[in-house]
Write an enzyme that holds these catalytic residues in place. Sequence first.
Site, PDB file in Angstrom:
ATOM      1  N   SER A  10      -9.844  -2.964  13.126  1.00 21.21           N
ATOM      2  CA  SER A  10      -9.122  -1.718  12.851  1.00 21.21           C
ATOM      3  C   SER A  10      -9.264  -0.802  14.056  1.00 21.21           C
ATOM      4  O   SER A  10     -10.360  -0.322  14.367  1.00 21.21           O
ATOM      5  CB  SER A  10      -9.673  -1.037  11.605  1.00 21.21           C
ATOM      6  OG  SER A  10      -9.109   0.250  11.524  1.00 21.21           O
ATOM      7  N   HIS A  35      -5.206  -4.174  13.653  1.00 22.62           N
ATOM      8  CA  HIS A  35      -4.886  -3.390  12.457  1.00 22.62           C
ATOM      9  C   HIS A  35      -4.692  -1.932  12.867  1.00 22.62           C
ATOM     10  O   HIS A  35      -5.586  -1.308  13.443  1.00 22.62           O
ATOM     11  CB  HIS A  35      -6.024  -3.542  11.445  1.00 22.62           C
ATOM     12  CG  HIS A  35      -5.761  -2.889  10.123  1.00 22.62           C
ATOM     13  ND1 HIS A  35      -4.990  -3.466   9.146  1.00 22.62           N
ATOM     14  CD2 HIS A  35      -6.182  -1.701   9.620  1.00 22.62           C
ATOM     15  CE1 HIS A  35      -4.943  -2.668   8.083  1.00 22.62           C
ATOM     16  NE2 HIS A  35      -5.665  -1.593   8.348  1.00 22.62           N
ATOM     17  N   ASP A  37      -3.866   1.835  11.600  1.00 22.22           N
ATOM     18  CA  ASP A  37      -3.867   2.700  10.422  1.00 22.22           C
ATOM     19  C   ASP A  37      -3.005   3.936  10.648  1.00 22.22           C
ATOM     20  O   ASP A  37      -3.375   4.829  11.407  1.00 22.22           O
ATOM     21  CB  ASP A  37      -5.307   3.090  10.072  1.00 22.22           C
ATOM     22  CG  ASP A  37      -6.069   1.925   9.447  1.00 22.22           C
ATOM     23  OD1 ASP A  37      -5.612   1.414   8.418  1.00 22.22           O
ATOM     24  OD2 ASP A  37      -7.102   1.524  10.022  1.00 22.22           O
ATOM     25  N   MET A  39      -1.612   7.195   9.094  1.00 24.36           N
ATOM     26  CA  MET A  39      -1.901   8.123   7.983  1.00 24.36           C
ATOM     27  C   MET A  39      -1.127   9.414   8.189  1.00 24.36           C
ATOM     28  O   MET A  39      -1.068   9.922   9.315  1.00 24.36           O
ATOM     29  CB  MET A  39      -3.397   8.442   7.942  1.00 24.36           C
ATOM     30  CG  MET A  39      -4.296   7.223   7.869  1.00 24.36           C
ATOM     31  SD  MET A  39      -6.020   7.709   7.642  1.00 24.36           S
ATOM     32  CE  MET A  39      -6.849   6.130   7.917  1.00 24.36           C
ATOM     33  N   HIS A  68      -0.672  -0.604   8.735  1.00 20.02           N
ATOM     34  CA  HIS A  68      -1.043  -0.217   7.371  1.00 20.02           C
ATOM     35  C   HIS A  68      -0.614   1.230   7.194  1.00 20.02           C
ATOM     36  O   HIS A  68      -1.240   2.143   7.747  1.00 20.02           O
ATOM     37  CB  HIS A  68      -2.560  -0.401   7.218  1.00 20.02           C
ATOM     38  CG  HIS A  68      -3.103   0.070   5.911  1.00 20.02           C
ATOM     39  ND1 HIS A  68      -4.461   0.263   5.712  1.00 20.02           N
ATOM     40  CD2 HIS A  68      -2.506   0.358   4.732  1.00 20.02           C
ATOM     41  CE1 HIS A  68      -4.662   0.674   4.466  1.00 20.02           C
ATOM     42  NE2 HIS A  68      -3.487   0.744   3.854  1.00 20.02           N
ATOM     43  N   MET A  70      -0.414   4.429   5.305  1.00 18.96           N
ATOM     44  CA  MET A  70      -0.944   5.275   4.241  1.00 18.96           C
ATOM     45  C   MET A  70      -0.126   6.564   4.276  1.00 18.96           C
ATOM     46  O   MET A  70      -0.584   7.608   4.749  1.00 18.96           O
ATOM     47  CB  MET A  70      -2.436   5.514   4.480  1.00 18.96           C
ATOM     48  CG  MET A  70      -3.262   4.278   4.149  1.00 18.96           C
ATOM     49  SD  MET A  70      -4.844   4.257   5.004  1.00 18.96           S
ATOM     50  CE  MET A  70      -4.329   3.538   6.565  1.00 18.96           C
ATOM     51  N   MET A 143      -7.561  -2.746  -1.057  1.00 19.96           N
ATOM     52  CA  MET A 143      -8.453  -1.761  -0.425  1.00 19.96           C
ATOM     53  C   MET A 143      -9.841  -1.876  -1.047  1.00 19.96           C
ATOM     54  O   MET A 143      -9.987  -1.861  -2.269  1.00 19.96           O
ATOM     55  CB  MET A 143      -7.930  -0.338  -0.631  1.00 19.96           C
ATOM     56  CG  MET A 143      -6.699   0.045   0.180  1.00 19.96           C
ATOM     57  SD  MET A 143      -6.841  -0.159   1.966  1.00 19.96           S
ATOM     58  CE  MET A 143      -8.227   0.909   2.370  1.00 19.96           C
ATOM     59  N   ASP A 177      -9.809  -4.537   3.237  1.00 24.28           N
ATOM     60  CA  ASP A 177      -9.893  -3.467   4.241  1.00 24.28           C
ATOM     61  C   ASP A 177     -10.841  -2.395   3.744  1.00 24.28           C
ATOM     62  O   ASP A 177     -10.596  -1.763   2.713  1.00 24.28           O
ATOM     63  CB  ASP A 177      -8.468  -2.911   4.445  1.00 24.28           C
ATOM     64  CG  ASP A 177      -8.398  -1.814   5.495  1.00 24.28           C
ATOM     65  OD1 ASP A 177      -9.397  -1.567   6.186  1.00 24.28           O
ATOM     66  OD2 ASP A 177      -7.315  -1.206   5.615  1.00 24.28           O
TER      67      ASP A 177
HETATM   68  C1  DX5 Z   1      -9.283   3.117   5.844  1.00 21.71           C
HETATM   69  C2  DX5 Z   1      -8.530   2.185   6.750  1.00 21.71           C
HETATM   70  C3  DX5 Z   1      -9.328   1.096   7.325  1.00 21.71           C
HETATM   71  C4  DX5 Z   1     -10.532   1.518   8.147  1.00 21.71           C
HETATM   72  C5  DX5 Z   1     -11.574   0.459   7.967  1.00 21.71           C
HETATM   73  O1  DX5 Z   1      -8.384   3.925   5.198  1.00 21.71           O
HETATM   74  O2  DX5 Z   1      -7.458   1.591   6.036  1.00 21.71           O
HETATM   75  O3  DX5 Z   1      -8.525   0.174   8.046  1.00 21.71           O
HETATM   76  O4  DX5 Z   1     -10.259   1.699   9.497  1.00 21.71           O
HETATM   77  O5  DX5 Z   1     -12.718   0.856   8.643  1.00 21.71           O
HETATM   78  P1  DX5 Z   1     -14.142   0.203   8.336  1.00 21.71           P
HETATM   79  O6  DX5 Z   1     -14.051  -1.259   8.653  1.00 21.71           O
HETATM   80  O7  DX5 Z   1     -15.040   0.961   9.267  1.00 21.71           O
HETATM   81  O8  DX5 Z   1     -14.446   0.440   6.886  1.00 21.71           O
HETATM   82 ZN    ZN Z   2      -6.307  -0.029   7.029  1.00 15.13          ZN
END
Ligand code: DX5
Ligand code: ZN
Length: 226
Positions: A10, A35, A37, A39, A68, A70, A143, A177
Amino acid sequence: MVVSPKIAPSMLSSDFANLAAEANRMIDLGANWLHMDIMDGHFVPNLTIGAPVIESLRKHTNAYLDCHLMVTNPMDYVEHMAKAGASGFTFHVEVAKENWQQLVEKIKSAGMRPAVALKPGTPVEQVYPLVEGTTPVEMVLVMTVEPGFGGQKFMPNMMDKVRALRHKYPTLDIQVDGGLGPSTIDTAAAAGANCIVAGSSVFGAPEPGDVISLLRTSVEKAQPTT
Ligand code: DX5
Ligand code: ZN
């Protein structure tokens, strides 16, 4: 092997100021996917990156960008993400209850791989129609923390969802994740997860390549051999 391991660091835990170098470092260390993220500060209480950053990164790597989202309105992001060079587009089922079929079709026709994610409080049954649809999603992301931040604690009780999905869909890509690392991977792999996202455990390790290999080996070992 029925499903193959996909290890996806990530990039949320990387040094965003050196994103291209961090991305290429992960691929050189054996990562399959990156990956990303996305948001929006609304669906989750954090704000990260969007299509412009994906577009910049795409100029520096050919790697699979596992995005991903969000976000509250995933439909509004499909075109921009495709143009930017996203490879996979994972949306949350919680915000696509009415229009998921249209959304999946749009993602596919834009040339990306569609996937659906579910938050810890969302029952797994909600994604079954999306896996069984006429245009199905090609991965389910379970998740294992509340989405929004890296570095949280893995929720082992989410493994019931992974087991249920693996039992129903032996060849489906199932992603986990949140909180994945050397101490939690065996639990996730045994439940049937094959796509592994890991942020803090990879970027925080003295030898991130060792963690990537360990995650892959655990998934391989847990796979049925027939
Ligand atoms: C959280 C993200 C993850 C996050 C995971 O909302 O979707 O992808 O970066 O991080 P770790 O592996 O540190 O839990
Ligand atoms: Zn994620």
